[in-house]
Design a protein around this motif. Structure first.
Motif, PDB file in Angstrom:
ATOM      1  N   ARG A  74       6.287  -6.967 -12.506  1.00 51.77           N
ATOM      2  CA  ARG A  74       5.913  -5.579 -12.585  1.00 51.77           C
ATOM      3  C   ARG A  74       6.097  -4.894 -11.549  1.00 51.77           C
ATOM      4  O   ARG A  74       5.293  -5.075 -11.019  1.00 51.77           O
ATOM      5  CB  ARG A  74       4.747  -5.700 -13.912  1.00 51.77           C
ATOM      6  CG  ARG A  74       4.697  -6.422 -15.171  1.00 51.77           C
ATOM      7  CD  ARG A  74       3.214  -6.295 -16.518  1.00 51.77           C
ATOM      8  NE  ARG A  74       3.759  -7.212 -17.343  1.00 51.77           N
ATOM      9  CZ  ARG A  74       3.258  -7.457 -18.059  1.00 51.77           C
ATOM     10  NH1 ARG A  74       1.694  -6.739 -18.255  1.00 51.77           N
ATOM     11  NH2 ARG A  74       3.426  -7.617 -19.647  1.00 51.77           N
ATOM     12  N   PRO A  75       6.615  -3.549 -11.694  1.00 55.02           N
ATOM     13  CA  PRO A  75       6.249  -2.529 -11.364  1.00 55.02           C
ATOM     14  C   PRO A  75       4.643  -2.216 -10.986  1.00 55.02           C
ATOM     15  O   PRO A  75       3.581  -2.475 -12.596  1.00 55.02           O
ATOM     16  CB  PRO A  75       6.821  -1.529 -11.763  1.00 55.02           C
ATOM     17  CG  PRO A  75       8.263  -1.914 -12.640  1.00 55.02           C
ATOM     18  CD  PRO A  75       7.373  -2.986 -13.141  1.00 55.02           C
ATOM     19  N   ALA A  76       4.400  -2.522  -9.641  1.00 54.99           N
ATOM     20  CA  ALA A  76       2.614  -1.346  -9.125  1.00 54.99           C
ATOM     21  C   ALA A  76       3.016  -0.410  -8.420  1.00 54.99           C
ATOM     22  O   ALA A  76       2.757  -0.468  -7.104  1.00 54.99           O
ATOM     23  CB  ALA A  76       1.833  -2.832  -8.379  1.00 54.99           C
ATOM     24  N   GLY A  77       3.845   0.081  -8.123  1.00 55.70           N
ATOM     25  CA  GLY A  77       3.938   1.366  -7.282  1.00 55.70           C
ATOM     26  C   GLY A  77       5.066   1.238  -6.543  1.00 55.70           C
ATOM     27  O   GLY A  77       6.043   1.045  -6.825  1.00 55.70           O
ATOM     28  N   LEU A 111       9.906  10.872   1.894  1.00 51.86           N
ATOM     29  CA  LEU A 111       9.007   9.460   0.851  1.00 51.86           C
ATOM     30  C   LEU A 111       8.264   9.777   0.334  1.00 51.86           C
ATOM     31  O   LEU A 111       6.953  10.581   0.429  1.00 51.86           O
ATOM     32  CB  LEU A 111       8.786   8.271   1.626  1.00 51.86           C
ATOM     33  CG  LEU A 111      10.157   7.474   3.006  1.00 51.86           C
ATOM     34  CD1 LEU A 111       8.796   6.343   3.009  1.00 51.86           C
ATOM     35  CD2 LEU A 111      10.829   7.466   2.577  1.00 51.86           C
ATOM     36  N   ARG A 112       8.418  10.152  -1.284  1.00 55.45           N
ATOM     37  CA  ARG A 112       7.507  10.189  -2.030  1.00 55.45           C
ATOM     38  C   ARG A 112       6.761   9.096  -2.855  1.00 55.45           C
ATOM     39  O   ARG A 112       7.836   8.018  -3.342  1.00 55.45           O
ATOM     40  CB  ARG A 112       8.260  11.072  -3.079  1.00 55.45           C
ATOM     41  CG  ARG A 112       6.754  11.059  -4.115  1.00 55.45           C
ATOM     42  CD  ARG A 112       7.713  12.039  -5.611  1.00 55.45           C
ATOM     43  NE  ARG A 112       8.426  12.997  -5.271  1.00 55.45           N
ATOM     44  CZ  ARG A 112       9.509  13.607  -5.191  1.00 55.45           C
ATOM     45  NH1 ARG A 112       9.945  12.241  -5.752  1.00 55.45           N
ATOM     46  NH2 ARG A 112      10.364  14.440  -5.180  1.00 55.45           N
ATOM     47  N   LEU A 113       5.539   8.535  -2.365  1.00 55.93           N
ATOM     48  CA  LEU A 113       5.386   7.015  -3.066  1.00 55.93           C
ATOM     49  C   LEU A 113       4.323   8.042  -4.286  1.00 55.93           C
ATOM     50  O   LEU A 113       4.242   8.593  -4.832  1.00 55.93           O
ATOM     51  CB  LEU A 113       3.885   6.898  -2.050  1.00 55.93           C
ATOM     52  CG  LEU A 113       4.241   6.869  -0.755  1.00 55.93           C
ATOM     53  CD1 LEU A 113       2.921   6.471   0.326  1.00 55.93           C
ATOM     54  CD2 LEU A 113       4.559   6.202   0.102  1.00 55.93           C
ATOM     55  N   SER A 114       4.190   6.417  -5.195  1.00 56.99           N
ATOM     56  CA  SER A 114       4.086   6.350  -6.703  1.00 56.99           C
ATOM     57  C   SER A 114       3.167   5.369  -6.182  1.00 56.99           C
ATOM     58  O   SER A 114       2.914   4.411  -6.374  1.00 56.99           O
ATOM     59  CB  SER A 114       5.318   5.993  -6.896  1.00 56.99           C
ATOM     60  OG  SER A 114       5.455   5.377  -7.329  1.00 56.99           O
ATOM     61  N   ASP A 115       2.134   6.148  -7.541  1.00 55.62           N
ATOM     62  CA  ASP A 115       0.757   5.372  -7.469  1.00 55.62           C
ATOM     63  C   ASP A 115       0.861   4.985  -8.917  1.00 55.62           C
ATOM     64  O   ASP A 115       0.056   5.778  -9.796  1.00 55.62           O
ATOM     65  CB  ASP A 115      -0.166   5.573  -7.151  1.00 55.62           C
ATOM     66  CG  ASP A 115      -1.558   4.991  -7.340  1.00 55.62           C
ATOM     67  OD1 ASP A 115      -1.968   3.682  -8.233  1.00 55.62           O
ATOM     68  OD2 ASP A 115      -2.564   5.243  -6.535  1.00 55.62           O
ATOM     69  N   PRO A 116       0.722   3.591  -9.845  1.00 53.77           N
ATOM     70  CA  PRO A 116       0.776   3.904 -11.286  1.00 53.77           C
ATOM     71  C   PRO A 116      -0.926   4.023 -11.555  1.00 53.77           C
ATOM     72  O   PRO A 116      -1.084   3.582 -12.831  1.00 53.77           O
ATOM     73  CB  PRO A 116       0.980   2.289 -11.448  1.00 53.77           C
ATOM     74  CG  PRO A 116       0.822   1.738 -10.391  1.00 53.77           C
ATOM     75  CD  PRO A 116       1.303   2.511  -9.507  1.00 53.77           C
TER      76      PRO A 116
END
Length: 75
Positions: free
Chosen positions: A22-25, A40-45
């Motif tokens: 599963r996606p985790a960031g 870069l844009r980081l993503s944190d779920p």
């Protein structure tokens, strides 16, 4: 593990980190200036849902390349 969505080396390409399939960031290329800059844009779920931006500014230097790293995050 990770998965890359989109063409390599282009704005909009995303690398998605996976945990248990599963996606985790991840991170997305939001700006590219060849031989000069990568953003870069980081993503944190997580519950914080942070989206920090990391900037790499590149400049020629004796014997290689000088890299200046920028990090912007608002919580």
């Amino acid at each position: 593990t990770c998965r890359v969505d989109g063409p390599d080396g282009q704005v909009g390409t995303r690398m998605v980190y996976l945990s248990g399939g599963r996606p985790a960031g991840g991170q997305e290329v939001v700006e590219l200036v060849p031989d000069r800059r990568v953003v870069l844009r980081l993503s944190d779920p997580s519950p914080l849902r942070q989206t920090p931006v990391v900037t790499f500014d590149l400049a020629p230097a004796a014997g290689g390349t000088e890299v200046a790293l920028g990090f912007d995050n608002r919580i």
